[in-house]
Design an enzyme around this catalytic site. Sequence first.
Site, PDB file in Angstrom:
ATOM      1  N   ARG A 104      16.535 -16.302 -31.317  1.00  0.00           N
ATOM      2  CA  ARG A 104      17.953 -16.421 -31.695  1.00  0.00           C
ATOM      3  C   ARG A 104      18.513 -15.095 -32.200  1.00  0.00           C
ATOM      4  NH1 ARG A 104      17.353 -21.300 -35.189  1.00  0.00           N
ATOM      5  NH2 ARG A 104      16.971 -23.068 -33.820  1.00  0.00           N
ATOM      6  N   ARG A 119      24.682 -16.706 -34.529  1.00  0.00           N
ATOM      7  CA  ARG A 119      25.858 -16.783 -35.401  1.00  0.00           C
ATOM      8  C   ARG A 119      25.763 -15.907 -36.640  1.00  0.00           C
ATOM      9  NH1 ARG A 119      26.315 -23.023 -36.405  1.00  0.00           N
ATOM     10  NH2 ARG A 119      24.099 -22.917 -35.889  1.00  0.00           N
ATOM     11  N   ARG A 158      32.513 -15.952 -29.616  1.00  0.00           N
ATOM     12  CA  ARG A 158      32.426 -17.386 -29.364  1.00  0.00           C
ATOM     13  C   ARG A 158      33.606 -18.173 -29.921  1.00  0.00           C
ATOM     14  NH1 ARG A 158      28.919 -21.050 -29.944  1.00  0.00           N
ATOM     15  NH2 ARG A 158      30.685 -22.098 -29.030  1.00  0.00           N
ATOM     16  N   ASP A 214      20.747 -22.002 -23.261  1.00  0.00           N
ATOM     17  CA  ASP A 214      20.282 -23.116 -24.082  1.00  0.00           C
ATOM     18  C   ASP A 214      19.291 -23.937 -23.280  1.00  0.00           C
ATOM     19  OD1 ASP A 214      21.116 -24.588 -26.798  1.00  0.00           O
ATOM     20  OD2 ASP A 214      20.669 -26.106 -25.273  1.00  0.00           O
ATOM     21  N   TYR A 264      14.842 -34.839 -26.527  1.00  0.00           N
ATOM     22  CA  TYR A 264      16.294 -34.733 -26.662  1.00  0.00           C
ATOM     23  C   TYR A 264      17.004 -35.777 -25.793  1.00  0.00           C
ATOM     24  CZ  TYR A 264      16.821 -30.417 -29.394  1.00  0.00           C
ATOM     25  OH  TYR A 264      16.842 -29.480 -30.394  1.00  0.00           O
TER      26      TYR A 264
END
Length: 427
Positions: free
Chosen positions: A96, A100, A109, A145, A223
């Site tokens: 990552r 963010r 974004r 992703d 998921y």
Amino acid sequence: MAAPVPSTAERGAGQDGGVRRGGTTARWRRWTGTGAGRSGAERAASGGNGGAEERRRRMEGGERLLPKGFPKLKNDTFLRAARGEETEHTPVWCMRQAGRYLPEFRETRAAQDFFATCRSPKLCCELTLQPLRRFPLDAAIIFSDILVVPQALGMEVVMVPGKGPTFTEPLKEVEDLLKLRQKVDVTAELGYVFQAITLTRHSLEGRVPLIGFSGAPWTLMSYMIEGGGSTTMAKAKSWLYRHPEASHRLLRLLADVVTDYLVGQVAAGAQALQLFESHAGHLGPEQFQDFALPYIRDISQAVKSKLKEEALPLVPMIIFAKDAHYALHDLARAGYEVVGLDWTIRPQEARAQIGKDVTLQGNLDPCALYAPKEKIGELVKKMLEGFGTQRYIANLGHGLYPDMNPEHVGAFVEAVHAHSRHVNKHS
């Protein structure tokens, strides 16, 4: 033991070799138009001393670049460490690292749907490059992703603010498997990822290698059944007990799609691959042996076989199975050049289980980056003492968190380089 690696000559070969018709690479090249011959002037423009300026002009003009004629790699430290070759310093990158915690990431974004971003090669390229502009990292990893694979199977996944990825119609009954695409053309469904990889590989201009990735079958399956994140994975695990045959059918379907997806990423320009089994820790040893490890092993074998068939580089592969301490011995023999580790195992214990023939990657606790910079340096020094500086790639034990200070990420990267160079110089 990890699968054999290619010779230096094989590794130096380009990605323009002949391929068997009908393979992933052939479909990708037909889709991008790379199967057609180019003139000498075009080939000269895509590489060599004048290639960078020409590539930049074409990218700025919005032209789709082709997966060939890539710039020469300038820093191969990460690839050499992955293959067990000697390095002057320990390479470092962060899971990552495009995230963010970077203000420029948040700005790029802003007001943009997450998966719409994933489907934009230009935005994915920009986000991938951002941490490289700040830190002297030794590898880039494409921004994407793992849940694009369930999307390719026909499932709808949306990113809900404050909640995370959410499946609008998760799998509930065995009959729901019939709703999934049983044959997936990864070029048609995931070609935007391949475009992003190609664009980013050119845009890196040889600065560092580019890593491609995918989620592993069990993690993707969990998921798809849970419908999003879960602290217990109880719904997904219940399938393993109640519907073992259907679970294996789903896992096999996912393994086949992931294999083609990873091969397509190499055809597009990825120079290494990481498989994320992020939910391994929800399985016990027996369930991992039955429902995760066989597919992890099969993916490695199938990817390497297809890369050979399609005359593509045999890139190093990394397996990261979070919290699977009980399986390190088996993972070391699953055909991956690198085994990634989370922060809950001591380096010496991991090396004892994995052996000396596989490179280790990890494993600083991500929360260590909340410490003062001086303390980060001390923790990095201790980590390097545990792992050693060779056959080792420094990383965190998981991804960077959104509230982390970029300066502390930089301190981590710089400490790895400084301490490893010092050790190598005086050893």
